[in-house]
Design an enzyme around this catalytic site. Structure first.
Site, PDB file in Angstrom:
ATOM      1  N   HIS A 250      -7.224  -8.635   6.210  1.00  0.00           N
ATOM      2  CA  HIS A 250      -7.367  -8.580   4.704  1.00  0.00           C
ATOM      3  C   HIS A 250      -6.724  -8.471   3.650  1.00  0.00           C
ATOM      4  O   HIS A 250      -5.018  -8.360   3.566  1.00  0.00           O
ATOM      5  CB  HIS A 250      -8.214  -7.082   4.519  1.00  0.00           C
ATOM      6  CG  HIS A 250      -7.521  -5.929   6.013  1.00  0.00           C
ATOM      7  ND1 HIS A 250      -7.063  -6.114   6.498  1.00  0.00           N
ATOM      8  CD2 HIS A 250      -6.548  -5.172   5.109  1.00  0.00           C
ATOM      9  CE1 HIS A 250      -6.466  -5.491   7.426  1.00  0.00           C
ATOM     10  NE2 HIS A 250      -6.245  -4.477   6.481  1.00  0.00           N
ATOM     11  N   LEU A 251      -6.642  -8.434   2.712  1.00  0.00           N
ATOM     12  CA  LEU A 251      -5.519  -8.839   1.110  1.00  0.00           C
ATOM     13  C   LEU A 251      -5.999  -7.635   0.743  1.00  0.00           C
ATOM     14  O   LEU A 251      -7.206  -7.073   0.802  1.00  0.00           O
ATOM     15  CB  LEU A 251      -6.133  -9.665   0.625  1.00  0.00           C
ATOM     16  CG  LEU A 251      -5.045 -10.011  -0.603  1.00  0.00           C
ATOM     17  CD1 LEU A 251      -3.589 -10.874  -0.122  1.00  0.00           C
ATOM     18  CD2 LEU A 251      -5.512 -11.481  -1.874  1.00  0.00           C
TER      19      LEU A 251
ATOM     20  N   GLY B  29       1.831  -2.047   9.185  1.00  0.00           N
ATOM     21  CA  GLY B  29       0.881  -0.679   8.813  1.00  0.00           C
ATOM     22  C   GLY B  29      -0.451  -2.134   8.606  1.00  0.00           C
ATOM     23  O   GLY B  29      -1.059  -0.824   8.296  1.00  0.00           O
ATOM     24  N   GLN B  30      -0.567  -2.539   9.706  1.00  0.00           N
ATOM     25  CA  GLN B  30      -1.961  -2.871   9.554  1.00  0.00           C
ATOM     26  C   GLN B  30      -2.565  -2.099  11.037  1.00  0.00           C
ATOM     27  O   GLN B  30      -1.921  -2.118  12.386  1.00  0.00           O
ATOM     28  CB  GLN B  30      -1.901  -4.674  10.537  1.00  0.00           C
ATOM     29  CG  GLN B  30      -3.414  -4.904  10.681  1.00  0.00           C
ATOM     30  CD  GLN B  30      -3.478  -6.265  10.659  1.00  0.00           C
ATOM     31  OE1 GLN B  30      -2.559  -6.666  11.304  1.00  0.00           O
ATOM     32  NE2 GLN B  30      -4.880  -7.169  11.082  1.00  0.00           N
TER      33      GLN B  30
HETATM   34  P1  AMP Z   1      -4.008  -2.056   6.750  1.00  0.00           P
HETATM   35  O1  AMP Z   1      -4.189  -1.173   6.938  1.00  0.00           O
HETATM   36  O2  AMP Z   1      -3.731  -2.511   6.176  1.00  0.00           O
HETATM   37  O3  AMP Z   1      -5.064  -2.574   8.121  1.00  0.00           O
HETATM   38  O4  AMP Z   1      -5.558  -2.024   6.061  1.00  0.00           O
HETATM   39  C1  AMP Z   1      -6.982  -1.254   6.677  1.00  0.00           C
HETATM   40  C2  AMP Z   1      -7.412  -0.709   5.552  1.00  0.00           C
HETATM   41  O5  AMP Z   1      -8.699  -1.169   5.647  1.00  0.00           O
HETATM   42  C3  AMP Z   1      -7.206   0.571   4.822  1.00  0.00           C
HETATM   43  O6  AMP Z   1      -6.647   0.594   3.154  1.00  0.00           O
HETATM   44  C4  AMP Z   1      -8.387   1.538   4.916  1.00  0.00           C
HETATM   45  O7  AMP Z   1      -9.008   2.247   3.982  1.00  0.00           O
HETATM   46  C5  AMP Z   1      -9.866   0.564   4.855  1.00  0.00           C
HETATM   47  N1  AMP Z   1     -11.103   0.969   5.576  1.00  0.00           N
HETATM   48  C6  AMP Z   1     -10.687   1.140   6.955  1.00  0.00           C
HETATM   49  N2  AMP Z   1     -11.962   1.845   6.622  1.00  0.00           N
HETATM   50  C7  AMP Z   1     -13.058   1.221   5.777  1.00  0.00           C
HETATM   51  C8  AMP Z   1     -14.489   1.039   5.668  1.00  0.00           C
HETATM   52  N3  AMP Z   1     -14.951   1.896   6.345  1.00  0.00           N
HETATM   53  N4  AMP Z   1     -14.531   0.406   3.925  1.00  0.00           N
HETATM   54  C9  AMP Z   1     -13.720   0.393   3.116  1.00  0.00           C
HETATM   55  N5  AMP Z   1     -12.666  -0.065   4.141  1.00  0.00           N
HETATM   56  C10 AMP Z   1     -12.140   0.648   4.795  1.00  0.00           C
END
Ligand code: AMP
Ligand code: ZN
Length: 112
Positions: A98-99, A91-92
């Site tokens: 990022h944690l 799900g990345q």
């Molecule tokens: P993942 O799906 O594990 O790669 O998580 C990516 C995360 O980044 C998701 O939970 C998004 O909501 C978050 N995200 C994407 N863009 C931003 C942003 N500009 N500021 C804060 N979080 C973000």
């Protein structure tokens, strides 16, 4: 990495709702929270996925930063979850590790 969203946040090119920062890590509120508390902790170096690092010290810093923030925000004792998604089936969506740290409600298991 110029085309990486999280590197742009680190460099100050796009706004970030910052919780904590030091020379190694940055923690900020997730823009699309999945729980009452949902923040991310990222390394300041660009690492694409969990498969691309063996830096135990840095990975430990991400985890310990998350746990410390839960104490500061006041939900450590109630409980929380830390998770790092890796690649497509994990799900990345952002390819800078990022944690996730989620709390403030009872989380179900197994996750979807
Ligand atoms: P993942 O799906 O594990 O790669 O998580 C990516 C995360 O980044 C998701 O939970 C998004 O909501 C978050 N995200 C994407 N863009 C931003 C942003 N500009 N500021 C804060 N979080 C973000
Ligand atoms: Zn990056």
């Amino acid at each position: 990495m110029t085309d990486c969203l999280f590197c742009k946040m680190i460099n100050g090119d796009i706004p970030v709702n910052k919780i904590y920062e030091n020379k190694d890590v940055l923690a900020f509120h997730d823009i699309n929270p999945q729980a009452p508390h949902h923040f991310l902790v990222i390394p300041k170096t660009h690492i694409k996925t969990l498969n691309d690092t063996d830096d135990a010290q840095l990975l430990g810093k991400l985890t310990l930063t998350a746990s410390r923030i839960t104490k500061e925000l006041g939900f450590a004792d109630e409980g929380y979850r830390v998770v790092m998604n890796c690649n497509e089936q994990g799900g990345q969506t952002v390819y800078h590790i990022h944690l996730h740290c989620l709390g403030g409600r009872a989380l179900t298991w197994p996750p979807g």
